[in-house]
Design an enzyme around this catalytic site. Structure first.
Site, mmCIF file in Angstrom:
data_model
loop_
_atom_site.group_PDB
_atom_site.id
_atom_site.type_symbol
_atom_site.label_atom_id
_atom_site.label_comp_id
_atom_site.label_asym_id
_atom_site.label_seq_id
_atom_site.Cartn_x
_atom_site.Cartn_y
_atom_site.Cartn_z
ATOM 1 N N ASN A 152 4.384 8.864 -2.793
ATOM 2 C CA ASN A 152 4.886 7.629 -3.397
ATOM 3 C C ASN A 152 5.609 7.855 -4.720
ATOM 4 O O ASN A 152 6.392 7.030 -5.149
ATOM 5 C CB ASN A 152 3.753 6.623 -3.603
ATOM 6 C CG ASN A 152 2.554 7.225 -4.278
ATOM 7 O OD1 ASN A 152 1.978 8.196 -3.793
ATOM 8 N ND2 ASN A 152 2.165 6.676 -5.418
ATOM 9 N N ALA A 201 1.682 -3.815 4.211
ATOM 10 C CA ALA A 201 2.871 -4.647 4.432
ATOM 11 C C ALA A 201 3.789 -4.740 3.219
ATOM 12 O O ALA A 201 4.997 -4.914 3.363
ATOM 13 C CB ALA A 201 2.425 -6.061 4.830
ATOM 14 N N HIS A 202 3.218 -4.591 2.022
ATOM 15 C CA HIS A 202 4.027 -4.974 0.851
ATOM 16 C C HIS A 202 5.085 -3.953 0.440
ATOM 17 O O HIS A 202 5.863 -4.197 -0.472
ATOM 18 C CB HIS A 202 3.132 -5.366 -0.329
ATOM 19 C CG HIS A 202 2.402 -4.262 -1.000
ATOM 20 N ND1 HIS A 202 2.739 -3.810 -2.248
ATOM 21 C CD2 HIS A 202 1.337 -3.532 -0.617
ATOM 22 C CE1 HIS A 202 1.903 -2.850 -2.606
ATOM 23 N NE2 HIS A 202 1.037 -2.662 -1.633
ATOM 24 N N THR A 238 -13.461 -13.207 7.544
ATOM 25 C CA THR A 238 -12.423 -14.016 8.199
ATOM 26 C C THR A 238 -11.051 -13.407 7.935
ATOM 27 O O THR A 238 -10.731 -13.044 6.799
ATOM 28 C CB THR A 238 -12.477 -15.473 7.673
ATOM 29 O OG1 THR A 238 -13.787 -15.967 7.938
ATOM 30 C CG2 THR A 238 -11.447 -16.358 8.355
ATOM 31 N N CYS A 328 2.275 14.218 -19.110
ATOM 32 C CA CYS A 328 2.119 14.116 -20.558
ATOM 33 C C CYS A 328 0.830 14.802 -20.989
ATOM 34 O O CYS A 328 -0.212 14.595 -20.401
ATOM 35 C CB CYS A 328 2.070 12.642 -20.938
ATOM 36 S SG CYS A 328 1.772 12.360 -22.649
HETATM 37 C C1 LIG Z 1 1.043 6.237 -0.766
HETATM 38 C C2 LIG Z 1 0.241 4.995 -1.045
HETATM 39 N N1 LIG Z 1 -0.986 4.892 -0.527
HETATM 40 C C3 LIG Z 1 -1.739 3.806 -0.725
HETATM 41 C C4 LIG Z 1 -1.302 2.756 -1.492
HETATM 42 C C5 LIG Z 1 -2.183 1.573 -1.702
HETATM 43 O O1 LIG Z 1 -1.785 0.530 -0.877
HETATM 44 P P1 LIG Z 1 -2.196 -0.991 -1.235
HETATM 45 O O2 LIG Z 1 -1.448 -1.341 -2.477
HETATM 46 O O3 LIG Z 1 -1.743 -1.774 -0.045
HETATM 47 O O4 LIG Z 1 -3.662 -1.022 -1.409
HETATM 48 C C6 LIG Z 1 -0.029 2.831 -2.076
HETATM 49 C C7 LIG Z 1 0.474 1.736 -2.934
HETATM 50 O O5 LIG Z 1 1.003 1.941 -3.996
HETATM 51 C C8 LIG Z 1 0.775 3.984 -1.836
HETATM 52 O O6 LIG Z 1 1.985 4.108 -2.361
#
Ligand SMILES: Cc1ncc(COP(=O)(O)O)c(C=O)c1O
Length: 381
Positions: A152, A201-202, A238, A328
């Site tokens: 990420n 999803a986000h 739920t 850092c």
């Molecule tokens: C590689 C990775 N794994 C897991 C997550 C966590 O996902 P969520 O924000 O849906 O809990 C993220 C979110 O930043 C991510 O980039």
């Protein structure tokens, strides 16, 4: 100019079509999916349609998809339940997993005495498959391998096929955090030797707080969250009905437009790389930037400069959202564990720019103009 949002790896803005379908579900389908009356059955049907659509996207069977509250819960579930229920005694992972994986691993190590082996990573964040194999071959306890698909922060992509094959060879369980790649890259679980795979999803213009866990049907675990019999007894509580429907819609749109978005965003990213190389002396990048890199992520390593400390804030003031992360060492700012693990020049300032199909070439030009201004680089008249 409107604000320029270049932090799509953190989260994305929700597609209008996704919002529309979620609003419709919230307004018209308030039934509890576990109720047996008409409202309940309608809600249940929506969940099962969504499950089918997520399963189809991954080429999984419907019974292998479990809805969760997001990537964090999916990763926690896979790792903690695999240790608890599948007799895992050793986990092989990397130093640059997302905190929801790395902190889960620390917890498992501390509280359950499980051995955790972290592979050294190469300079660009690639997995050394020879080291993985050596590690798999060296133990004779039941092992789980947890390696994310794309990082990420730096975007480097791991070879799921090759990792899965090694896991098959050494009879190890394979988990991959695919939160950054679901909907951006095609993933066919039927072609991979994978047991657990997490998604959210986000990151693909869907709602926050909704995700899923793929659990290969050969490796059933017990629930992580105990409660009612929802999610085929796998996760009590739920269901987040509108979130689940919204996620399925966002995934459907992501698949529908995957090729054109990939082509466009790759061009945008390459343009930005060229502009940075041409205009900022001694610029560098963290992680892969070519073939082996996720097209939505670019981690720039700006050369040492007095303006670095305030760079993100300066960008923000100029209407540009990006995110930080640097190795850092001063202690004043908690650096990124990913950048630190790359063992690169610590004096550089790491900034992650992450793109979506909503970004434009004009925006990149504007960002370059502001970067040159911040760094005091001459702009030809
Ligand atoms: C590689 C990775 N794994 C897991 C997550 C966590 O996902 P969520 O924000 O849906 O809990 C993220 C979110 O930043 C991510 O980039």
């Amino acid at each position: 100019m409107n604000r320029i949002y270049l932090d799509n790896a953190a989260t994305t803005h929700i597609d209008q079509e996704v919002i529309d379908i979620m609003v419709d579900v919230m307004q018209t389908h308030y039934g509890n999916p576990s109720s047996i009356h008409t409202e309940g059955r309608k809600a249940r049907a929506l969940i099962e349609v969504a499950r089918k659509s997520v399963a189809n996207a991954l080429n999984a069977s419907i019974s292998e998809i479990y809805f969760t509250s997001g990537g964090t819960e999916s990763n926690n579930t896979a790792l903690k339940c695999a240790v608890r229920d599948l007799n895992i005694k050793r986990i092989i992972s990397t130093k640059f997993e997302h905190h929801c994986v790395s902190h889960s691993l620390s917890h498992i190590q501390r509280h359950q005495g499980i051995e955790v082996v972290l592979l050294d990573n190469c300079e660009k964040g690639n997995i050394d498959l020879a080291q993985l194999e050596e590690s798999l071959a060296s133990g004779n306890t039941k092992t789980l391998v947890s390696i994310m698909h794309a990082n990420n922060e730096i975007g480097t992509i791991s070879d799921m096929k090759a990792i899965g094959e090694l896991c098959r060879q050494y009879n190890a369980i394979y988990h991959s955090d695919t939160v950054q790649t679901i909907g951006h890259l095609p993933i066919d679980v039927s072609q991979l030797n994978i047991h657990f795979l997490s998604g959210a999803a986000h990151k693909i213009h869907g709602p926050k707080g909704t995700g899923f866990l793929y659990i290969n049907s050969d490796n059933l675990i017990e629930p992580f969250i105990d409660g009612g019999s929802q999610e085929k007894n796998m996760r009590g509580g739920t269901e987040n009905l509108h979130g689940i429907v919204g996620m399925a819609k966002s995934l459907e749109l992501a698949y529908q437009h995957m090729d054109e978005r990939k082509t466009y965003i790759t061009e945008l990213k390459n343009y930005f790389i060229e502009q940075l190389k041409n205009n900022i002396p001694n610029i560098d990048f963290n992680g892969e930037i070519g073939e082996n890199s996720l097209y939505t992520v670019l981690n720039v390593a700006f050369p040492e400069h007095p303006k670095n400390e305030m760079l993100l804030m300066n960008l923000d003031i100029n209407g540009i959202s990006a995110s930080g992360g640097s190795a850092c060492t001063s202690g004043a700012e908690k650096g990124s564990h990913v950048i630190a693990a790359l063992n690169k020049d610590t004096f550089r300032k790491a900034v992650r720019f992450s793109f979506s199909h909503h970004n434009t070439f004009e925006e990149i030009d504007y960002v370059m103009q502001k970067l040159k201004m911040i760094y005091g680089i001459e702009v030809p008249a």
